[in-house]
Each structure stands twice: as C-alpha cells, then as structure tokens.
Design an enzyme around this catalytic site. Structure first.
Site, PDB file in Angstrom:
ATOM      1  N   ILE A   6       0.866  -1.201   0.000  1.00  0.00           N
ATOM      2  CA  ILE A   6       0.000   0.000   0.000  1.00  0.00           C
ATOM      3  C   ILE A   6       0.892   1.237   0.000  1.00  0.00           C
ATOM      4  O   ILE A   6       1.780   1.374   0.852  1.00  0.00           O
ATOM      5  CB  ILE A   6      -0.908   0.045   1.257  1.00  0.00           C
ATOM      6  CG1 ILE A   6      -1.565  -1.313   1.511  1.00  0.00           C
ATOM      7  CG2 ILE A   6      -1.970   1.131   1.133  1.00  0.00           C
ATOM      8  CD1 ILE A   6      -2.031  -1.495   2.945  1.00  0.00           C
ATOM      9  N   ASN A  83      -2.106   4.223  -3.827  1.00  0.00           N
ATOM     10  CA  ASN A  83      -2.941   5.272  -3.220  1.00  0.00           C
ATOM     11  C   ASN A  83      -2.217   6.616  -3.105  1.00  0.00           C
ATOM     12  O   ASN A  83      -2.854   7.667  -3.145  1.00  0.00           O
ATOM     13  CB  ASN A  83      -3.386   4.778  -1.831  1.00  0.00           C
ATOM     14  CG  ASN A  83      -3.890   5.896  -0.950  1.00  0.00           C
ATOM     15  OD1 ASN A  83      -5.019   6.361  -1.087  1.00  0.00           O
ATOM     16  ND2 ASN A  83      -3.037   6.372  -0.038  1.00  0.00           N
ATOM     17  N   TYR A 150      -2.740  17.176 -11.998  1.00  0.00           N
ATOM     18  CA  TYR A 150      -3.427  16.145 -11.197  1.00  0.00           C
ATOM     19  C   TYR A 150      -4.470  15.425 -12.072  1.00  0.00           C
ATOM     20  O   TYR A 150      -4.518  14.197 -12.111  1.00  0.00           O
ATOM     21  CB  TYR A 150      -4.070  16.822  -9.992  1.00  0.00           C
ATOM     22  CG  TYR A 150      -4.772  15.904  -9.024  1.00  0.00           C
ATOM     23  CD1 TYR A 150      -4.046  15.121  -8.127  1.00  0.00           C
ATOM     24  CD2 TYR A 150      -6.161  15.835  -8.986  1.00  0.00           C
ATOM     25  CE1 TYR A 150      -4.689  14.289  -7.216  1.00  0.00           C
ATOM     26  CE2 TYR A 150      -6.814  15.013  -8.078  1.00  0.00           C
ATOM     27  CZ  TYR A 150      -6.081  14.244  -7.195  1.00  0.00           C
ATOM     28  OH  TYR A 150      -6.727  13.422  -6.298  1.00  0.00           O
ATOM     29  N   LYS A 154      -4.455  11.492 -13.292  1.00  0.00           N
ATOM     30  CA  LYS A 154      -5.528  10.568 -12.906  1.00  0.00           C
ATOM     31  C   LYS A 154      -6.224   9.990 -14.149  1.00  0.00           C
ATOM     32  O   LYS A 154      -6.576   8.808 -14.167  1.00  0.00           O
ATOM     33  CB  LYS A 154      -6.533  11.257 -11.986  1.00  0.00           C
ATOM     34  CG  LYS A 154      -5.954  11.658 -10.619  1.00  0.00           C
ATOM     35  CD  LYS A 154      -5.427  10.478  -9.827  1.00  0.00           C
ATOM     36  CE  LYS A 154      -5.087  10.845  -8.396  1.00  0.00           C
ATOM     37  NZ  LYS A 154      -4.515   9.717  -7.638  1.00  0.00           N
ATOM     38  N   THR A 187      -9.374  15.104   3.889  1.00  0.00           N
ATOM     39  CA  THR A 187      -7.948  14.789   4.120  1.00  0.00           C
ATOM     40  C   THR A 187      -7.111  16.031   3.817  1.00  0.00           C
ATOM     41  O   THR A 187      -7.630  17.054   3.358  1.00  0.00           O
ATOM     42  CB  THR A 187      -7.475  13.663   3.180  1.00  0.00           C
ATOM     43  OG1 THR A 187      -7.518  14.166   1.834  1.00  0.00           O
ATOM     44  CG2 THR A 187      -8.320  12.413   3.287  1.00  0.00           C
TER      45      THR A 187
HETATM   46  N1  LIG Z   1      -9.158  13.489  -0.551  1.00  0.00           N
HETATM   47  C1  LIG Z   1      -9.956  13.522  -1.619  1.00  0.00           C
HETATM   48  O1  LIG Z   1     -10.967  14.221  -1.647  1.00  0.00           O
HETATM   49  C2  LIG Z   1      -9.619  12.676  -2.816  1.00  0.00           C
HETATM   50  C3  LIG Z   1     -10.474  12.755  -3.922  1.00  0.00           C
HETATM   51  C4  LIG Z   1     -10.224  11.977  -5.024  1.00  0.00           C
HETATM   52  C5  LIG Z   1      -9.154  11.123  -5.023  1.00  0.00           C
HETATM   53  N2  LIG Z   1      -8.321  11.059  -3.947  1.00  0.00           N
HETATM   54  C6  LIG Z   1      -7.169  10.153  -4.007  1.00  0.00           C
HETATM   55  O2  LIG Z   1      -7.082   9.376  -2.824  1.00  0.00           O
HETATM   56  C7  LIG Z   1      -5.715   9.025  -2.589  1.00  0.00           C
HETATM   57  C8  LIG Z   1      -5.324   9.377  -1.160  1.00  0.00           C
HETATM   58  O3  LIG Z   1      -5.443  10.777  -0.990  1.00  0.00           O
HETATM   59  P1  LIG Z   1      -5.615  11.483   0.422  1.00  0.00           P
HETATM   60  O4  LIG Z   1      -6.741  12.402   0.271  1.00  0.00           O
HETATM   61  O5  LIG Z   1      -5.612  10.485   1.509  1.00  0.00           O
HETATM   62  O6  LIG Z   1      -4.276  12.367   0.452  1.00  0.00           O
HETATM   63  P2  LIG Z   1      -3.301  12.803   1.644  1.00  0.00           P
HETATM   64  O7  LIG Z   1      -4.005  12.817   2.935  1.00  0.00           O
HETATM   65  O8  LIG Z   1      -2.619  14.016   1.163  1.00  0.00           O
HETATM   66  O9  LIG Z   1      -2.250  11.580   1.681  1.00  0.00           O
HETATM   67  C9  LIG Z   1      -1.382  11.363   0.606  1.00  0.00           C
HETATM   68  C10 LIG Z   1      -0.457  10.206   0.920  1.00  0.00           C
HETATM   69  O10 LIG Z   1       0.435  10.068  -0.208  1.00  0.00           O
HETATM   70  C11 LIG Z   1       1.759  10.029   0.272  1.00  0.00           C
HETATM   71  N3  LIG Z   1       2.715  10.634  -0.660  1.00  0.00           N
HETATM   72  C12 LIG Z   1       2.652  11.855  -1.224  1.00  0.00           C
HETATM   73  N4  LIG Z   1       3.781  12.092  -1.929  1.00  0.00           N
HETATM   74  C13 LIG Z   1       4.546  10.966  -1.813  1.00  0.00           C
HETATM   75  C14 LIG Z   1       5.822  10.623  -2.295  1.00  0.00           C
HETATM   76  N5  LIG Z   1       6.550  11.460  -3.040  1.00  0.00           N
HETATM   77  N6  LIG Z   1       6.326   9.402  -1.981  1.00  0.00           N
HETATM   78  C15 LIG Z   1       5.615   8.555  -1.193  1.00  0.00           C
HETATM   79  N7  LIG Z   1       4.384   8.822  -0.726  1.00  0.00           N
HETATM   80  C16 LIG Z   1       3.866  10.036  -1.014  1.00  0.00           C
HETATM   81  C17 LIG Z   1       1.736  10.847   1.564  1.00  0.00           C
HETATM   82  O11 LIG Z   1       2.806  10.438   2.414  1.00  0.00           O
HETATM   83  P3  LIG Z   1       4.137  11.306   2.700  1.00  0.00           P
HETATM   84  O12 LIG Z   1       3.788  12.747   2.587  1.00  0.00           O
HETATM   85  O13 LIG Z   1       4.540  10.861   4.077  1.00  0.00           O
HETATM   86  O14 LIG Z   1       5.112  10.844   1.657  1.00  0.00           O
HETATM   87  C18 LIG Z   1       0.392  10.462   2.155  1.00  0.00           C
HETATM   88  O15 LIG Z   1       0.520   9.283   2.921  1.00  0.00           O
HETATM   89  C19 LIG Z   1      -4.912   9.787  -3.646  1.00  0.00           C
HETATM   90  O16 LIG Z   1      -4.628   8.942  -4.729  1.00  0.00           O
HETATM   91  C20 LIG Z   1      -5.854  10.887  -4.095  1.00  0.00           C
HETATM   92  O17 LIG Z   1      -5.588  11.334  -5.403  1.00  0.00           O
HETATM   93  C21 LIG Z   1      -8.527  11.827  -2.836  1.00  0.00           C
END
Ligand SMILES: NC(=O)c1ccc[n+]([C@@H]2O[C@H](COP(=O)([O-])OP(=O)(O)OC[C@H]3O[C@@H](n4cnc5c(N)ncnc54)[C@H](OP(=O)(O)O)[C@@H]3O)[C@@H](O)[C@H]2O)c1
Length: 254
Positions: A6, A83, A150, A154, A187
C-alpha cells in the site's frame, strides 16, 4: 497469508486502508516518505518503507526488497493499492516549476505504472488471488483550472488501468486491475485544494463550499468502501469504479 503493498500510508485514506487491513493473517508493506509510527505500533505484520515515490529509478529495487520478504509458498493472495498522490502544484501550467511538474507526474502516474509493472512481473507465474487497485479521482473528468497536472495524471491512470487489465486477459494467471474514484474526502489533499489563493486557483471556493455543506466523507468510510471493492467476489476487472455522486457538486447543489 494475504500480502498487501500500500502506498501513501502516513495519513488520509491510505492510513485508514492500512489500519482496517490489520489482521493476524494479513501482512502489510507500507510506503510513504514519513514513517507512520502509530500504524506500526498496531501490528507486528508491517514492513514500513520510508520511500519517496518521486525517486522512480529506485522503485524496482524497492519492489525487490518487498518481494524478498513475501513467502509465496504460504501466500493466499497478493494485493497492490496505489494510493499515494500529490495535488501540488495547484497552479496554472505556465506558472508551475519544472521540478513540480515532474514530481506530480512521477508520484501520480509513473510510480503506479512502475509498481504495477513490477508487481505483474514478480507474480506472473503464481496462481494466487492477485489484484491491483489504482486510487484515481473524479478529477480525471471534472476539470478545474489550476489542476491540469493532477487531472491529467488521474485520467492517465484510468486509461493505464483499463489497458493493463486488457493485457491480463491474455494471461494464464491474470492479475485483476481496477481504478477507483473515491469521492471527496476530508484529508490533507482536500485542505490543500480549498486553502489556495482564489486569485490563483478560481475553484478554491467550490472546495470550501463542499466542505461547509458537509459533503466530504471520512477517510475511514472511504477506506471501508475501497476494501470492499478489493475483496469483491465479482471484482470489476478493467473498470473505473466511481464511489461518489459528483452531480450535486457539478450542479452547485449544496
Ligand atoms: N481526498 C480527496 O478528496 C480525494 C479525492 C479523489 C481522489 N483522492 C485520491 O485518494 C488518494 C489518497 O489521498 P488522500 O486524500 O488520503 O491524500 P493525503 O491525505 O494528502 O495523503 C497522501 C499520501 O500520499 C503520500 N505521498 C505523497 N507524496 C509521496 C511521495 N513522493 N512518496 C511517497 N508517498 C507520497 C503521503 O505520504 P508522505 O507525505 O509521508 O510521503 C500520504 O501518505 C490519492 O490517490 C488521491 O488522489 C482523494
């Protein structure tokens, strides 16, 4: 044992997915730049890799390390959940820096492609339950000025998932592949979108309104839906699965 790889488990949806997958017969390989001690303390069955997915040349070595820790002889299933993601730069494309553009594409698109490629290469000959979930976004279709990278990444991830799934239809021991639009979730990523300067990101107010209208789901609820999708007996191989009703947001009905 079921093995789960993951990405993005330091917070948000990825952290919730990992937490909910903790079980005696599950082994987790978690990847993010920041180590999630809270998560690690919850289980002995976690290997944590503090890894920057922007370092795309190192991903093959990372997967070698992970697969050397998987005992295939006792594996019931192996799963990959791509993710991790970055929304930055939230900026009109002429104002984005080259390093930001590259990082966005590396983390959001190239890293999941490479992880998928190595996953399939490593598991090709194993007749196990093998599934990949690519966490995409409705932003592949719902476009906002300032989010071109972005959205492009996607949309690319969706097309990649569908095409790689077609390839797996030619395999004797296929891996199931699905792309998911998880919705709008409370988030850091959402917070980053709504906290932008509206003069630079005109849709900042819309993201704010969605939050104020209570239309954000929780990471826990979303993780539950994603895990249900992963274990579905009729896994929707080759599909882009939409978990959210975006029509209210599109119509501005708050
Ligand atoms: N939140 C929404 O409304 C939403 C909507 C549509 C889709 N999504 C998708 O859902 C997924 C999770 O998003 P989230 O909302 O949970 O985002 P988030 O809270 O910002 O978490 C993002 C995660 O990705 C990791 N990450 C970012 N850059 C990285 C890097 N360079 N190397 C390794 N890990 C990295 C971060 O860990 P570190 O910073 O510790 O590296 C963090 O654990 C994503 O694919 C996002 O596009 C979210």
């Amino acid at each position: 044992m079921k093995y789960f790889i993951i990405t993005g488990t330091s917070r948000g949806i990825g952290e919730s997915i990992a937490e909910q997958l903790i079980a005696p017969d599950h082994y987790l390989f978690c990847i993010s730049r920041e180590r999630n001690e809270k998560l690690i303390n919850k289980s002995h069955n976690i290997n944590y890799y503090e890894f920057d997915l922007n370092q795309i040349d190192e991903i093959e070595h990372l997967m070698e390390r992970i697969f050397s820790a998987i005992d295939v002889s006792n594996a019931e299933g192996i799963y990959l959940i791509n993710n991790a993601s970055v929304i930055a730069p939230v900026a009109f494309i002429d104002t984005a820096m080259v390093s930001e553009i590259t990082r966005n594409m590396n983390v959001n698109l190239l890293a999941p492609i490479l992880l998928t490629s190595f996953f399939i290469k490593k598991t090709n000959h194993y007749r196990l339950d093998k599934r990949i979930l690519n966490i995409s976004s409705g932003s592949a279709k719902n476009l906002h000025p300032g989010m071109s990278l972005y959205s492009t990444a996607k949309a690319g991830l969706d097309v990649f998932s569908k095409c790689a799934a077609l390839e797996q239809n030619h395999s004797d021991a296929p891996t199931g592949i699905v792309s998911i639009w998880p919705g709008m979730i409370d988030t850091n990523l959402q917070q980053e979108a709504r906290s932008q300067d509206p003069s630079l990101f005109p849709s900042a107010g819309l993201f704010e309104q969605v939050k104020d209208a209570g239309m954000l789901t929780t990471p826990e609820e979303t993780a539950q839906q994603i895990i249900a999708c992963l274990f579905k007996s009729d896994f929707e191989h080759g599909a882009v699965v939409d978990l959210y009703d975006y029509s209210k947001v599109q119509q501005g009905k708050f």
